[in-house]
Enzyme design. Sequence first.
Site, PDB file in Angstrom:
ATOM      1  N   GLY A  87       0.792  -1.226   0.000  1.00 14.28           N
ATOM      2  CA  GLY A  87       0.000   0.000   0.000  1.00 14.28           C
ATOM      3  C   GLY A  87       0.818   1.268   0.000  1.00 14.28           C
ATOM      4  N   GLU A  88       2.036   1.183   0.489  1.00  9.32           N
ATOM      5  CA  GLU A  88       2.891   2.364   0.532  1.00  9.32           C
ATOM      6  C   GLU A  88       3.594   2.604  -0.800  1.00  9.32           C
ATOM      7  OE1 GLU A  88       2.785   4.499   3.165  1.00  9.32           O
ATOM      8  OE2 GLU A  88       1.241   3.098   3.828  1.00  9.32           O
ATOM      9  N   GLY A  89       3.407   1.708  -1.743  1.00  5.05           N
ATOM     10  CA  GLY A  89       4.024   1.872  -3.065  1.00  5.05           C
ATOM     11  C   GLY A  89       5.526   1.654  -3.056  1.00  5.05           C
ATOM     12  N   SER A 136      -2.546   3.513   4.194  1.00  3.41           N
ATOM     13  CA  SER A 136      -2.920   2.664   3.058  1.00  3.41           C
ATOM     14  C   SER A 136      -3.533   1.330   3.482  1.00  3.41           C
ATOM     15  CB  SER A 136      -1.700   2.400   2.173  1.00  3.41           C
ATOM     16  OG  SER A 136      -0.738   1.643   2.891  1.00  3.41           O
TER      17      SER A 136
END
Length: 156
Positions: free
Chosen positions: A25-27, A128
């Site tokens: 989710g944090e990329g 996220s």
Amino acid sequence: MNRADLKAALQITNVSALLHAIRLGEGTSDDAGYYRIVGGGTFTDDSVHPRVKVFIPKYNVYSTAAGAYQIIWPTWSGLCKQYSFQDFSPESQDEAAVALIAEKNALGDVKAGRLTDAVAKCATIWASLPGSTAGQRTEDFAAVQKVYSDNGGTIA
């Protein structure tokens, strides 16, 4: 909890699996994720947190989030005081993420495979994660669980 405890927790498969799931989710899932700044920029000097302030137009905020777990400068500064981190290396970032999980009393849940409980507790740290009320984009729980499971995490 001390640095030795953080390092020991990193050896537990469920803990490392959750760290992979958080990075989704944090990329920052890729190897370069440890060197990513919010918004997609990068840094090369991991001797210190980069402290780069980036404006995020979509949310109308500034952020200093950096690294695999997108830790903001004030949080990193507090962790450095508490755990004596000497750099912003991948190893220190991993330990810091475990410290944040422990801070939310979720480490026991992670170790025991109570993923739903752990994610709910950690959603106040990582915007996220499913269930976060930070107003940012969140991952579906199924996607988080898949990354967790794909990295060896087990569900109780």
